[in-house]
Each structure stands twice: as structure tokens, then as C-alpha cells.
Design a protein around this motif. Structure first.
Motif, PDB file in Angstrom:
ATOM      1  N   VAL B 405       0.932  -1.269  -0.004  1.00  0.00           N
ATOM      2  CA  VAL B 405      -0.110   0.238   0.040  1.00  0.00           C
ATOM      3  C   VAL B 405       1.062   1.224   0.027  1.00  0.00           C
ATOM      4  N   LEU B 411      -2.578  -1.896   4.843  1.00  0.00           N
ATOM      5  CA  LEU B 411      -3.332  -2.674   4.194  1.00  0.00           C
ATOM      6  C   LEU B 411      -4.601  -3.078   5.141  1.00  0.00           C
ATOM      7  N   ASP B 454      -7.210  -0.088   1.753  1.00  0.00           N
ATOM      8  CA  ASP B 454      -6.263   0.553   2.731  1.00  0.00           C
ATOM      9  C   ASP B 454      -7.122   0.878   4.144  1.00  0.00           C
TER      10      ASP B 454
END
Ligand SMILES: Cc1cc2nc3c(=O)[nH]c(=O)nc-3n(C[C@H](O)[C@H](O)[C@H](O)COP(=O)(O)O)c2cc1C
Ligand code: SF4
Ligand code: FES
Lengths: 162, 637
Positions: B405, B411, B454
Motif C-alpha cells: 500500500v 493494508l 487500505d
């Protein structure tokens, strides 16, 4: 001199001639008519009813099932705002809100001056560059709300030159 | 007419010449994604310079090589130097590369992603060792980004149509055996063994059989099929020839969505080339096998990806699913036995025939053989199209290939399988990516879309997003799907608006069950999945919305309010100028304030406030989210 109505009818005849004369051709024929005329007019549907032997009711039944078909003339430019998953999680909703505010129409409508159609689309396959907006087929990648005015103005001015 | 053999031999000679070309060659990635990233402008700048200086340079447009976040991509061949792949090439960079590398001796290492051929070059590693590439096995995508998709000679030179010729040699029965031995499963979502469907179709009575390629790719957030058709259309078409020959089908259709104009164009060009080469029509290559192909353009209905609805649409009717059985393999298009196969499933066939089933099934896990393409998008550093052996761990795709991410965020989950799939939480990244493991986790493999989520993604919002999609796309034929998705959506809307109750969660689960059990087609049967997996793994987030009236990810707009920090605000007025409802007031150079009554919570002020002030902050329930202040970076090259 032939009237514009006759010209329209002969264009429909040309389109029909390109497809096999069977029921399976209905959707491709409607797509070609929309491509050529911009939308499916009442006259066009009536002409198809006559020539294809499919009732207007049935034609509308099929055409309204598919989101691609429209029944009123399109705006000069078509703006598609992607609301697919990748675009959604990267702020696609805010982009659409901004487009709606700037153009003064909600998605699915044409601006009062007939310049723009604003439509939502469920992914155009450029998810890796989300969020995206496509104008007349040109894809604008990684759009932010701030970039919207300049994208719109690029197309808004154009008509004055012709 | 020259034989296919002769054309292939000549194509190979030409291809080899291109590999050792004296004249420099620039391969520009100009698939839909490349063009969106600016490849059209790159091509213009390049051609303009070539014309102006009367340069002897060849420019070839190729499909997508995969690493979309590095687009536009340009591969440069210069005799005597390794081939270099450059990323993020704009019109200025391409001209610089032309001047400095092609006609100079500076290989512009700063823009290089890697070398594509052996040889040493300071500061440039092998492309295959690039973090995005080194775990990949590119079999299906082997040509994408490397050949001119509109030049069939490129395809032929790289063993194109050899798989089909092999099938002709083996005959239909042995070809079926080969596919069976490969254990190829459908790549469109359900993972049904391809050979079994073919067997049903072959066993069905009657001489007329149809083959349909499903290129509807309706999963919003997936682009594997688009990339393959745009980058290597003949691979799919060769797969169709192999399948049709095995089935004894004389007519094939490709049902491709209208949202993919370039893919449609590529198919048209490629089909014309097949005709010219005697690969379509009567008595193909003297084998007695007759087959023709036409393209049907979708008209914008997600449900038409479902087999029976797709057939109805090709027949010119409303795309409504039909009860099964009878299965299309027994009674499909116009009542005839019909096999429908996904683009990528078909793209695997030439590979299996050319290299043999054994070589094919060396990749993959016990139950899921071969490689699979995935479209990486969402909150991930390196987006794009990747191909990996099945059975690879989810984290290898997300964290290694995709780089995890971006922006230091955490994440949260990976969404696979689109509207029919679910969200796999970050703790489960060790999961092997195969059909069974993903199903056990509550999701599905699906066609290959992977959307990374996310910490800033709200799981209630994701569930609501998918339900509003399926609700809008439900064809309305069965009540559980039509009414049930509507009911689930209103519950989710209520929760997102801060008006949910704890009993709503059980209600969601029970309606989900009704929809699953009572729906006719896959759309309805799987529509609850995104809600059920988020409830399973992120129940606390639902509860936080309901109990505390707060959205921890600051997404559900009805639960957030926007405020301006008086100490940070410089009074620049940028927010006031963009606010669409004029809710922000304040004097020049004095702190501004937001009128909560007028504010519509669009978030424009937040995204407009310059990062060096970061004065706009948000509240949701008991939570406050302040943005970090950033010093302005100067633009460097
Ligand atoms: C609502 C719905 C949409 C679907 N959309 C697609 C699609 O876009 N592409 C696809 O290949 N399969 C899609 N499928 C799956 C197909 O019905 C079918 O299983 C598949 O094309 C079979 O090919 P395969 O065995 O090669 O995967 C969809 C299924 C449903 C229920
Ligand atoms: S489950 Fe939904 S989409 Fe499928 S046939 Fe029934 S109403 Fe239509
Ligand atoms: S989700 Fe927007 S282009 Fe795919």
C-alpha cells in the motif's frame, strides 16, 4: 430534392442491408442506428418495425433493457465518470459530484445548452490509473476534483471555432 | 495462395531481422491504459521529431506490458546495446531518450525500468529482476507489449497458430484428452473444468454446435481480458479455433463489451487476417474443418456475462437468465449445444497444445493448474496486469509484485471476484491463491480483479458499493434478487447514515440467505458475498457505525463533519473558492470557518487546502482526523 426524413430512412435501409435479416440482428442494428443518429428516435423505431417485422413494443422492450440505448438526442460531448470499484475506492464519487456541480446536471442528463452528456460508467478497464473520466472516448487518468474545470473547459470552448 | 507454412517461415525471417535491426526501433505501449496515461502524446512527439530531423527510426505500437503504473512505457532497441524498457515516459522524455540514448551514448538510466535483452549497462538491471516482474510467469501474456497486435506476422513468428496445427494433427478426440490432462479450469469465475463442458457439448445430439467467447468482462475493476485482446488478439482467436475444432462447432461468436472500443477494433483486424490466411471459412488448412467467427458487441448489461443471458442477448432478446438445466452445453444458442468460455480460458489453449499438457500443469497447485492473470488496482503502489502461477500466496502478489500500500498506510483487505466475491482481510495474506482456498475464505477467485483496500477504505461503504451495483444490475426476473438486494442496500444505507441498529446485522444475514437460496442465476446467488465477508471479518466496523455513529475510515459522509483549524489556517481562501455551496467564510489572511448547516460534506475543502497548511480536519463521532502537514517539495526531474 430529398427531405431529411427520406435521407434518414435511406440510412436505416443501408444499415439493415449490412446485417443478416434475422432476429439476432436487432441489437447490432439498434447499435448502428444509435452510432449514426446519436439516439433511437421514434421514426427510426417505426421504420424498423416496418422493415424487420418486429413490433415497436418489442423493440422498445429490448432496447430499454440495455443501458447503452438512449431515446433522446445526445449532447455534443459525452462525459463518462467511472464508478467502478477501483475508481470508487480512489475517490470516483467525489469526481462525479464535482462534475455534477460544475455542469449543473445530475448523472444521466444533458446540460441545458446541449453541450454535455454526463453519464456514470461501471469501469472502462483503465482501473490501474483510477480514478478516470472519459470524454468522447478520450480517457483522462488519475483525475482529481481540481482537474475537472480544466477538463471541461477544454471541450466547452470548442464549438465557437466552427 | 501461399501456404501458412510459407507465411510463417517468412514471418520468422522478418521477426529475426527486427530483433537485430540496424535501424533503431521504439516500441510504444499504446493499449487503452497506455493511451490514457499519455502514449498518444508520446507517439505524436516522437513522430514529429522523426519527421523534422528526417531520422531513420522505426516506431511500433504494442499492447500493454503490464506495469500500468509506469505507463507510458517505451522499449528501445538500438543495435549493439541491450534493449531497454523505460517507464513514465512523457513527450519530453521520449525525445530526450531519442537524442541521448538512440543517437548518443547516455542510456538515460534514470528512466529505465530494466534491460530486456542480455548485456551490461551501468545502472540498469534486468527487467525480469524488477520487483514487479520477478515473481511473474508470463505464459498467457507472453506476447503482450512485445509484438504489434495488428501485425499477424509477429504472432506467427512467435509460434502463432502452431497449437491449432497441432490440434489438427491430433484430431478432436486426442485434443480433448490433452485439455483434460492439463486440468484447465475456466478463468471467467466459476472454475469449471473446460474439458467437461466440451464433453457434454460433444455428446449432445445434432450436428450444429456453437462456441462463444465471453469477453463481457463486467467485473468493475478488472481489465485482464481487455489487455489480452488488445495486446495479443490472435492468442484468443487461436484458442477459439482449437475449441471449435474439438467441439465440431462451425460458428463462433465473441461477445465483447462496447466499453472496449480498441479491443473490438483489434478483433476486427485480427479476424480479417485469419480469413486472408485461410484460418477461417471452409476446409481450413485442408483439414475439412469449417468455422466462421463474428463479433457481437455488448449493450451495457452486467447480467449478460451470465451464460444464458448472454445467449438471449445474441439472439436479439432482453438479456434475462434462464433456468438451468438444460445447460447451454446441451441446449444453448438457438437451442443448439453451445460452449461458452472466458477470453483467458481460450488464451490458455494454444499454450497447452503447443507445449503439451504436462508442461502446462507444472505450474499451479494441486487443484488449480497453470498460471492466471490478475488486475491489480486500488490502494496499491504498483498497479497493472500480472501473471503468476496459481497457488502463489496472496501476499506475494500484493506486497511483492504490487509493492504493498502506498503513502505509508496500512493494508486492510483485498477484494477479489468483484460483485460476486468478497474481501479478504490483511491477516489472511498467507492464503494461497487457488479456487478452493479463496472460496473457503468466503470470497472467490473470480475472473482476476484484485482491488487493494487500505485503512482509509470503509468496509461498510465497500459492501454498500457492491450492493448498489448488483441491485442496479439485477434483471428483476426473480423476487429474492430484485427485492432482496434492494432490502440489503437500504439496510446498508441506513447503517452508513448513522441510523442503523444492531438487529440490522442479523437482518442482513437472513436476507442474504434468502437471496442465495432463491435466485435463479449467479448474479443473485453471489450478490450477498461482499456483505457476508465484510460482516465476517469486519463486524466491529459495522458495530462502530451503529453503536457510536462513527466511520473509522472517515468515508461515510453522513457521519463526518469538516472543520478548519484556526491555528493552521493561513486565510488563503482556496477552500472558500472551491466549496460548491459557499459554506466557507472568512476574511483574507484570517482563519476561515465552515458553516455546518450549509456544508454538504463533499470534501473539496479538504483536498484543496494546501499540504503546507493542512488546516482542514474531520470529525466522526468521538474520532478526529488531522492531516499531516507537508513541506512543499520542489519539482525535480
Ligand atoms: C452475473 C454474471 C456475470 C458474469 N460475467 C462474466 C464475464 O464478464 N466474463 C466471463 O468470462 N464470465 C462471466 N460470468 C461467468 C459466465 O457465466 C461463465 O461461467 C463463463 O463465461 C464460463 O467460461 P469459463 O468456464 O471459461 O470461465 C458471469 C456470470 C454471472 C452470473
Ligand atoms: S438472480 Fe437476479 S439477475 Fe439473476 S435472473 Fe434472477 S433477478 Fe435476474
Ligand atoms: S474501475 Fe474505473 S476504469 Fe475500472
Amino acid at each position: 430534392m430529398t427531405s431529411s426524413r427520406d435521407k434518414g430512412l435511406s440510412r436505416i435501409a443501408d444499415i439493415l442491408a449490412k446485417h443478416p435479416a434475422n432476429r439476432g440482428s436487432l441489437i447490432p442494428v439498434l447499435q448502428d442506428i444509435q452510432q449514426d443518429f446519436g439516439y433511437l428516435s421514434e421514426e427510426a423505431v417505426a421504420e424498423l418495425e416496418r422493415r424487420m417485422g418486429i413490433s415497436a413494443n418489442e423493440i422498445y422492450g429490448v432496447a430499454t433493457f440495455y443501458t447503452q440505448f438512449r431515446f433522446s438526442p445526445p449532447g455534443e460531448h459525452t462525459i463518462l465518470s467511472c464508478q467502478g470499484t477501483a475508481c470508487h475506492v480512489r475517490g470516483g464519487r467525489q469526481i462525479l459530484t464535482e462534475l455534477e456541480q460544475r455542469l449543473g446536471v445530475t448523472a444521466g442528463r444533458t446540460t441545458a445548452d446541449g453541450k454535455f452528456d454526463l453519464e456514470r460508467v461501471a469501469c472502462i478497464g483503465c482501473c490501474a490509473l483510477a480514478p478516470v473520466v472519459a470524454v468522447d472516448g478520450k480517457v483522462h487518468a488519475q483525475v482529481t476534483a481540481k482537474k475537472i474545470p480544466s477538463i471541461i473547459s477544454r471541450y466547452a470552448g470548442e464549438g465557437n471555432f466552427s | 495462395m501461399t501456404s501458412l507454412q510459407q507465411v510463417c517461415t517468412e514471418a520468422r525471417v522478418q521477426w529475426d531481422k527486427l530483433q537485430d535491426s540496424e535501424v533503431p526501433v521504439l516500441f510504444v505501449g499504446a493499449a487503452t491504459c497506455g493511451r490514457a496515461a499519455g502514449a498518444t502524446e508520446v507517439l505524436e512527439a516522437l513522430r514529429e521529431r522523426i519527421e523534422r530531423d528526417e531520422l531513420n527510426v522505426l516506431v511500433i505500437e504494442v499492447g500493454c506490458l503490464g506495469p500500468c503504473s509506469f505507463e507510458p512505457l517505451v522499449i528501445v532497441h538500438k543495435n549493439g546495446s541491450p534493449r531497454i524498457c523505460y517507464g513514465n515516459v512523457g513527450p519530453d522524455e521520449v525525445v530526450r531518450i531519442l537524442e541521448s540514448h538512440v543517437f548518443g551514448d547516455d542510456p538515460c538510466a534514470r528512466w529505465a525500468l530494466g534491460k530486456m535483452t542480455p548485456g551490461k549497462l551501468d545502472g540498469i538491471d534486468d527487467f525480469n529482476t524488477h520487483p514487479m516482474m520477478h515473481r511473474q510467469v508470463r505464459n498467457i501474456l507472453r506476447n503482450c507489449g512485445l509484438i504489434d497486435p495488428e501485425n499477424v506476422h509477429h504472432y506467427l513468428a512467435r509460434d502463432g497458430y502452431r497449437g491449432f496445427l497441432k490440434a489438427l494433427e491430433l484430431g478432436p478426440d486426442k485434443t480433448l484428452e490433452e485439455i483434460k490432462a492439463s486440468r484447465l479450469r475456466g478463468r471467467g469465475g466459476a472454475g469449471f473444468p473446460a474439458w467437461r463442458k466440451w464433453q457434454f457439448c460433444r455428446d449432445a445430439p445434432g450436428p450444429t454446435k456453437y462456441l462463444i467467447c465471453n469477453a463481457d468482462e463486467g467485473d468493475p475493476g478488472a481489465f485482464m481480458n481487455r489487455s489480452l485482446i488488445e495486446g495479443d488478439p490472435h492468442a484468443v482467436l487461436e484458442g477459439m479455433l482449437i475449441a471449435a475444432f474439438t467441439l465440431g462447432a462451425s460458428q463462433g461468436y465473441i461477445y465483447c463489451r462496447a466499453e472496449y472500443p480498441l479491443a473490438l477494433q483489434r478483433l476486427d483486424v485480427a479476424i480479417g487476417q485469419m480469413r486472408a490466411l485461410g484460418l477461417l471459412g471452409r476446409d481450413i488448412q485442408g483439414s475439412g474443418f469449417c468455422f466462421d467467427l463474428s463479433v457481437k458487441k455488448g449493450a451495457g448489461a452486467f447480467v449478460c456475462g451470465e451464460e444464458t443471458a448472454l445467449i438471449a442477448s445474441i439472439e436479439g432478446r432482453r438479456g434475462m437468465p434462464q433456468p438451468r438445466p438444460p445447460f447451454p452445453a446441451v441446449s444453448g444458442l438457438l437451442g443448439k449445444p453451445t460452449v461458452i468460455q472466458n477470453v483467458e480460458t481460450l488464451g490458455n489453449l494454444p499454450l497447452i497444445l503447443r507445449n503439451g499438457a504436462q508442461s502446462y500443469s507444472q505450474y499451479g497447485s494441486e487443484s488449480s493448474k497453470g498460471t492466471k492473470t490478475f488486475a491489480l488496482a486500488g490502494k496499491i503502489k504498483r498497479t497493472g496486469l500480472v501473471e503468476v502461477p496459481l497457488g502463489i500466496k496472496l501476499k506475494d502478489i500484493i506486497c511483492e509484485i504490487g509493492g504493498g500500500v502506498p503513502d505509508g498506510k496500512a493494508l486492510k483487505a483485498v477484494q477479489t471476484g468483484g460483485p460476486s466475491g468478497g474481501c479478504i482481510p490483511a491477516e489472511k495474506m498467507d492464503l494461497p491463491v487457488d479456487y478452493e482456498a479463496l472460496t473457503q475464505a468466503g470470497s472467490i477467485m473470480g475472473s482476476g480483479g484484485m482491488i487493494v483496500l487500505d485503512e482509509d477504505t470503509c468496509m461498510v461503504d465497500v459492501a454498500k458499493y457492491f450492493l448498489s451495483f448488483t441491485q442496479a444490475e439485477s434483471c428483476g426476473k426473480c423476487a429474492p434478487c430484485r427485492v432482496g438486494t434492494r432490502a440489503m442496500l437500504s439496510i446498508l444505507e441506513r447503517i452508513a447514515a448513522g441510523e442503523g441498529q444492531m438487529a440490522d446485522l442479523e437482518k442482513l444475514e437472513s436476507v442474504a440467505q434468502t437471496i442465495r437460496d432463491g435466485s435463479l442465476c449467479g448474479l443473485g446467488q453471489t450478490a450477498p458475498n461482499p456483505v457476508l465477508t465484510t460482516l465476517r471479518y469486519f463486524r466491529n466496523e459495522y458495530e462502530e457505525h451503529i453503536r457510536k455513529g462513527q466511520c473509522p475510515a472517515f468515508v461515510c459522509s453522513r457521519m463526518i463533519s469538516y472543520h478548519i483549524d484556526r491555528d493552521r489556517c493561513s486565510g488563503c481562501g482556496a477552500c472558500a473558492r472551491v466549496c460548491p455551496v459557499e459554506a466557507i467564510s472568512g476574511q483574507k489572511k484570517k482563519p476561515h470557518a465552515i458553516d455546518q448547516e450549509t456544508c454538504i460534506r463533499c470534501g473539496m475543502c479538504l483536498s484543496t487546502c494546501p499540504a503546507r497548511y493542512a488546516a482542514v480536519f474531520r470529525r466522526s463521532g468521538e474520532l478526529t482526523r488531522v492531516e499531516p502537514r507537508k513541506e512543499v517539495k520542489r519539482k525535480s526531474d
